[in-house]
Design an enzyme around this catalytic site. Structure first.
Site, PDB file in Angstrom:
ATOM      1  N   TRP A   1     -10.167  52.116  42.940  1.00 28.09           N
ATOM      2  CA  TRP A   1      -9.175  51.649  41.958  1.00 28.09           C
ATOM      3  C   TRP A   1      -9.645  50.347  41.311  1.00 28.09           C
ATOM      4  O   TRP A   1      -9.414  50.097  40.131  1.00 28.09           O
ATOM      5  CB  TRP A   1      -7.824  51.429  42.662  1.00 28.09           C
ATOM      6  CG  TRP A   1      -6.795  50.797  41.763  1.00 28.09           C
ATOM      7  CD1 TRP A   1      -5.970  51.436  40.897  1.00 28.09           C
ATOM      8  CD2 TRP A   1      -6.495  49.399  41.639  1.00 28.09           C
ATOM      9  NE1 TRP A   1      -5.174  50.532  40.239  1.00 28.09           N
ATOM     10  CE2 TRP A   1      -5.470  49.271  40.675  1.00 28.09           C
ATOM     11  CE3 TRP A   1      -6.977  48.242  42.247  1.00 28.09           C
ATOM     12  CZ2 TRP A   1      -4.932  48.041  40.305  1.00 28.09           C
ATOM     13  CZ3 TRP A   1      -6.444  47.027  41.879  1.00 28.09           C
ATOM     14  CH2 TRP A   1      -5.428  46.934  40.921  1.00 28.09           C
ATOM     15  N   HIS A   2     -10.349  49.503  42.111  1.00 31.13           N
ATOM     16  CA  HIS A   2     -10.776  48.208  41.581  1.00 31.13           C
ATOM     17  C   HIS A   2     -11.815  48.340  40.480  1.00 31.13           C
ATOM     18  O   HIS A   2     -11.940  47.445  39.651  1.00 31.13           O
ATOM     19  CB  HIS A   2     -11.331  47.330  42.707  1.00 31.13           C
ATOM     20  CG  HIS A   2     -10.246  46.610  43.439  1.00 31.13           C
ATOM     21  ND1 HIS A   2      -9.555  47.182  44.472  1.00 31.13           N
ATOM     22  CD2 HIS A   2      -9.712  45.376  43.277  1.00 31.13           C
ATOM     23  CE1 HIS A   2      -8.644  46.329  44.914  1.00 31.13           C
ATOM     24  NE2 HIS A   2      -8.716  45.223  44.205  1.00 31.13           N
ATOM     25  N   GLY A   3     -12.576  49.396  40.502  1.00 24.62           N
ATOM     26  CA  GLY A   3     -13.562  49.542  39.440  1.00 24.62           C
ATOM     27  C   GLY A   3     -14.343  50.824  39.597  1.00 24.62           C
ATOM     28  O   GLY A   3     -14.528  51.321  40.712  1.00 24.62           O
TER      29      GLY A   3
END
Lengths: 443, 487
Positions: free
Chosen positions: B323-325
């Site tokens: 989700w962060h990247g």
């Protein structure tokens, strides 16, 4: 408790209100007490801040109305100080303290004034507005502000060198010390007309319209904030003070730029041959260069050793390289604006290509140097100004300089004598300086 | 429009002024329009994404609620379709570049021929945050909560400008209740909001942005430095990301407070966590609670066997990383934290079963030791988070863990960061960060437990004035965007 009592009590408990009160108090302190004023002679004022340019608002706001104005960089300041020191039997110095406390703030050219007065047979007053490290845009701004302040010089000398048009170490036009110190006389129009970020070709090219608009808004915001909040306007001075104090305490350079200068000097030092180092040591007992960028009050240095061209690496790797055509053209446009302004105001202008060493000139490609000189000559002709290049008619040797571009005392005398001869010989300039009581615009 | 930009400093007071002078019924629509204006100021075209997504989720919520209330047996289908549509949107905009380049790399590896596949989809700001809010909304309706009737309220919930770009991820029942409460202007909103904004800006401009210089210097070429220096850079990044993100959150909370909205805290002194599980209760709290409530619990949570719990933890954290990247280093970071959580659970179980060193584990020494161990484990995780080149990240971690070599391979017996010709910025940053770090902890503590609120107004104002003057004095020439904006 009545309504106002309750209101006061509520306000007294408000962080927001207290914060506002405290910020106003700080601002009043900055305006009316100006704590940095008491540090003028200390070692903690940044090289690029007010001491360099403090003479400008002082002159512009004064009632002085000299016959001749000189605009330029340190190239016109250093020889003026050396010659005036020699003439007045003052023992000149070559250390950081002297540079900071005398040369940077110097606003006269007594030797030139005396020689010219003698040659013309009447007294001529000269104001030397040369600013260390200034660019062509700064020369224009100084001249523009002086004229706007009602100064009516009979002659303007604009002394330039290639660095004034292509120095990569210099900030953007709106970020120079000269611009900042004259910002209080800057108008919103100046900001709107300015070419944001044009000092940097890559940045400028990559900026799209919204970014440019956002940048303009930021600059207008800065302008408005510094008008409302004085501390905001002078924050650079306080930052430099804190940085210089930290640099002195830790013995480190003040910025990456100064760190590079130190490295270049070390590099230059390594390449000196042994004999040269020994000769330098014999002449120069104060060799400690560790304090470059840290404004320590070092021992007085009365002798200058042989010229080792210590600034050449800096010019080679940073000042001239890489060549930035956007910056160059922009600065040329400022020369054009200066010439046009002088023409409009009917003030005779003498454009002088300052003598620098052959070693410095050789750092520029031959074509660029020739093109630069041609542009100076062409622009002067187009705007009815006089162009002179003293190096063409007199021999300036490397030994006549303190480094690759600043003339020493001997060369200074030679240069000013030559300048006097050129002015006297030129009928228009001569007549302008000799006119008395004539109003600008009547010439 | 960055929170630390001059434009925001114009925009926020203008919207606040307008909000409080308008009649009550116009306040929320105005706030919605201002939020869309804020979003459109980045790239106006992305309004064409957020507005239809908002409309779709609002309508979907109504359909889902109807199905739930009628118990027609299709509620799972409606929920699945709604979540699927949101994830598809997120996938297209956030992960298509990543997926295509991964397939390209695999094909290149297998066939020894580069297909040259690449796409270039621009990531809309805040998409990860508002998508998670939409998914949360649909889940809560599925669980029986009432949907939001008014589109304006729903749009404002999703687009509320203080939390729009990087959270905190809001919960709609709480936010809806605040929207429906009629607010009267109180000076206390400003007295709470303004200090939060100032502290947040100071965290970002004075701490995070200055630490960024050191981090950039070190992590751009970790091969040039010795192990202690790499630890220094890892610490620097740990604090950079903390001050960057918590600074953003403070500004967001402070800005929301000016309209009378309370946004939940997102950080609670994460670097004094005693274990990785504790860390996730203190770091990015709104995300970790979202991950707990939506992927972890629906996957089975910790209700099943030990191995099922481990699997759920591992998957949840790997998804959290992704989700962060859209990059493998974030997956590795998530997996690393998943493994740390599993190891911690195993360790606690072993300790409880064996009762070994019971007194030691209950002592203050172990408390301190566990904080140090957790902090260093988190720092190792940050190396994977920060460095996109996984090979370099593993190489750096290896050097850090083995403490070899001590000195830089480039310059034997010297620390490069101590070179005398480095600009003064390095020692200044170190000194300043150390000083501000020391005082930031008490301030954070006071902020969370209310002590700061109880301080006399002049004292708080003096602190805020000092921060403002420091920020103005050291204002950088150009503002750096917040790290979490890229997610």
């Amino acid at each position: 408790m009545n309504f106002f009592g309750k209101l006061l009590s509520r306000l007294n408990n408000s962080v927001t209100l207290w914060t506002l009160v405290m910020l106003v108090a700080v601002d009043l302190t900055v305006v009316y007490i100006n704590p940095l004023r008491y540090l003028n002679d200390s070692a903690y004022i940044g090289l690029n801040q007010n001491p360099v340019v403090s003479k400008l608002p002082e002159f512009i706001n004064s009632l002085r109305n000299p016959d001749m104005l000189i605009v330029g960089s340190s190239l016109v300041l250093v020889p003026a100080v050396r010659c005036d020191d020699a003439m007045n039997h003052i023992r000149t110095r070559y250390d950081g303290w002297y540079y900071r406390n005398r040369i940077q703030e110097y606003n006269r050219s007594e030797y030139l004034q005396k020689s010219l007065s003698r040659a013309l047979g009447q007294s001529v007053e000269i104001a030397n507005l040369g600013v260390v490290g200034s660019m062509m845009s700064d020369h224009y701004l100084i001249f523009k502000k002086a004229v706007a302040a009602g100064k009516t010089p009979k002659l303007v000398i604009c002394a330039v060198a290639p660095r004034d048009f292509m120095d990569n170490c210099r900030a953007e036009v709106e970020q120079t010390p000269t611009y900042k110190v004259l910002a209080d006389v800057t108008s919103i129009n100046d900001i709107l007309e300015s070419q944001s970020g044009s000092g940097n070709a890559t940045n400028n090219a990559s900026k799209n319209l919204p970014q440019k608009i956002a940048q303009k808004i930021d600059r207008l915001g800065d302008f408005a904030a510094s008008k409302i909040w004085h501390y905001f306007g002078s924050r650079g001075d306080y930052r430099d003070f804190l940085v210089a104090m930290t640099a002195t305490a830790t013995g480190r350079p003040m910025s990456l730029y100064m760190a590079n200068v130190m490295n270049e000097e070390k590099l230059a030092g390594k390449h000196k041959d042994k004999e040269e180092t020994q000769a330098q040591a014999a002449l120069d007992p104060d060799q400690d260069m560790g304090g470059v960028g840290v404004l320590t009050n070092s021992k007085p240095k009365y002798l200058h050793g042989p010229n080792v061209l210590s600034d050449i690496p800096l010019y080679k790797t940073r000042v001239y390289s890489p060549f930035n055509p956007v910056l160059y053209n922009q600065q040329m446009r400022y020369l054009e604006k200066l010439l046009a302004l002088a023409q409009t105001k009917q003030i005779p202008l003498l454009l002088v290509n300052m003598p620098i060493t052959d070693e410095n000139i050789s750092l520029l490609p031959k074509e660029r140097w020739q093109n630069y000189r041609k542009q100076l000559a062409d622009l002067a002709t187009n705007y009815g100004a006089t162009f002179i290049d003293p190096k063409e008619s007199a021999n300036y040797l490397t030994t006549d300089f303190e480094d690759s571009c600043h003339m020493d005392t001997k060369a200074g005398f030679k240069f000013y004598d030559q300048l006097v001869r050129d002015i006297v010989k030129n009928q228009a300039l001569n007549a302008s300086l000799c006119s008395r009581g004539q109003l600008i615009g009547q010439r | 429009m960055l929170f630390t930009s001059f434009q925001y400093l114009l925009f926020l007071p203008a919207v606040v002024l307008l909000y409080w002078i308008l009649p009550v019924k116009w306040r929320l629509p105005m706030l919605m329009v201002a939020s869309y204006f804020f979003y459109g100021s980045w790239i106006p075209a992305f309004l064409l994404l957020i507005i239809p997504m908002t409309l779709l989720n609002w309508l979907w919520g109504k359909v889902l609620y109807k199905s739930v209330s009628q118990n027609d047996g299709h509620k799972k289908l409606w929920l699945g379709l709604g979540i699927g549509a949101n994830l598809l949107c997120l996938g297209v905009f956030k992960y298509s570049n990543f997926m295509v380049s991964t397939v390209d790399s695999i094909l290149h590896l297998v066939t020894r021929h580069d297909p040259g596949w690449a796409v270039n989809v621009i990531l809309p700001l805040g998409i990860s945050f508002f998508t998670f809010e939409f998914i949360h909304y649909l889940f809560e309706i599925y669980r029986g909560n009432k949907p939001i009737d008014s589109f304006v309220l729903f749009a404002l919930f999703a687009a509320f400008f203080p939390t729009q770009i990087a959270g905190p991820i809001k919960r709609y029942p709480d936010f809806q209740a605040q929207m429906l409460t009629e607010k009267k202007l109180h000076l206390s909103y400003f007295d709470e909001g303004v200090p939060l904004i100032i502290i947040g800006m100071a965290k970002k401009l004075l701490l995070a942005d200055n630490l960024a210089v050191l981090v950039q210097m070190g992590l751009s070429d970790p091969t040039a430095y010795g192990a202690p220096e790499l630890w220094l850079f890892a610490y620097a990044f740990a604090f950079q990301i903390y001050f960057d993100f918590s600074g953003y959150t403070d500004i967001a909370r402070g800005s929301a407070m000016l309209f009378g909205y309370h946004i939940p805290i997102n950080f609670n002194m994460p670097y004094i966590a005693k274990n990785v599980s504790d860390f996730w209760h203190r770091w990015h709290i709104s995300l970790s609670s979202w991950l707990r409530d939506y992927p972890f619990i629906p996957l089975g949570g910790s209700r099943g066997s030990k191995w099922m719990t481990h699997r759920n933890l591992f998957l949840t954290m790997a998804l959290g990383g992704l989700w962060h990247g859209a990059s493998w280093n974030f997956v590795v970071w998530g997996v690393f934290h998943g493994l740390c959580l599993i190891v911690h659970r195993e360790f606690v179980e072993w300790r409880t079963q064996t009762q070994i060193l019971k007194e030691f584990f209950a002592s203050k020494v172990w408390n301190v030791l566990s904080i140090i161990i957790t902090f260093h484990a988190v720092c190792i995780g940050w190396v994977f988070f920060r460095m996109q080149n996984i090979g370099w990240a593993f190489g750096m971690v290896k050097k850090m863990v083995t403490m070899h070599p001590i000195y830089s391979p480039v310059e034997a017996h010297h620390f490069l960061v101590m070179k005398p010709d480095l600009p003064v910025v390095v020692p200044v940053v170190l000194i300043m960060v150390a000083a501000l770090l020391l005082q930031n902890f008490p301030v954070s503590a006071m902020n969370e437990n209310g002590t700061f609120k109880r301080l006399a107004a002049p004292l708080k104002a003096a602190f805020c004035s000092f921060l403002i003057l420091a920020m103005v004095t050291f204002l950088p020439d150009s503002a750096k965007p917040f790290i979490y904006f890229q997610f």
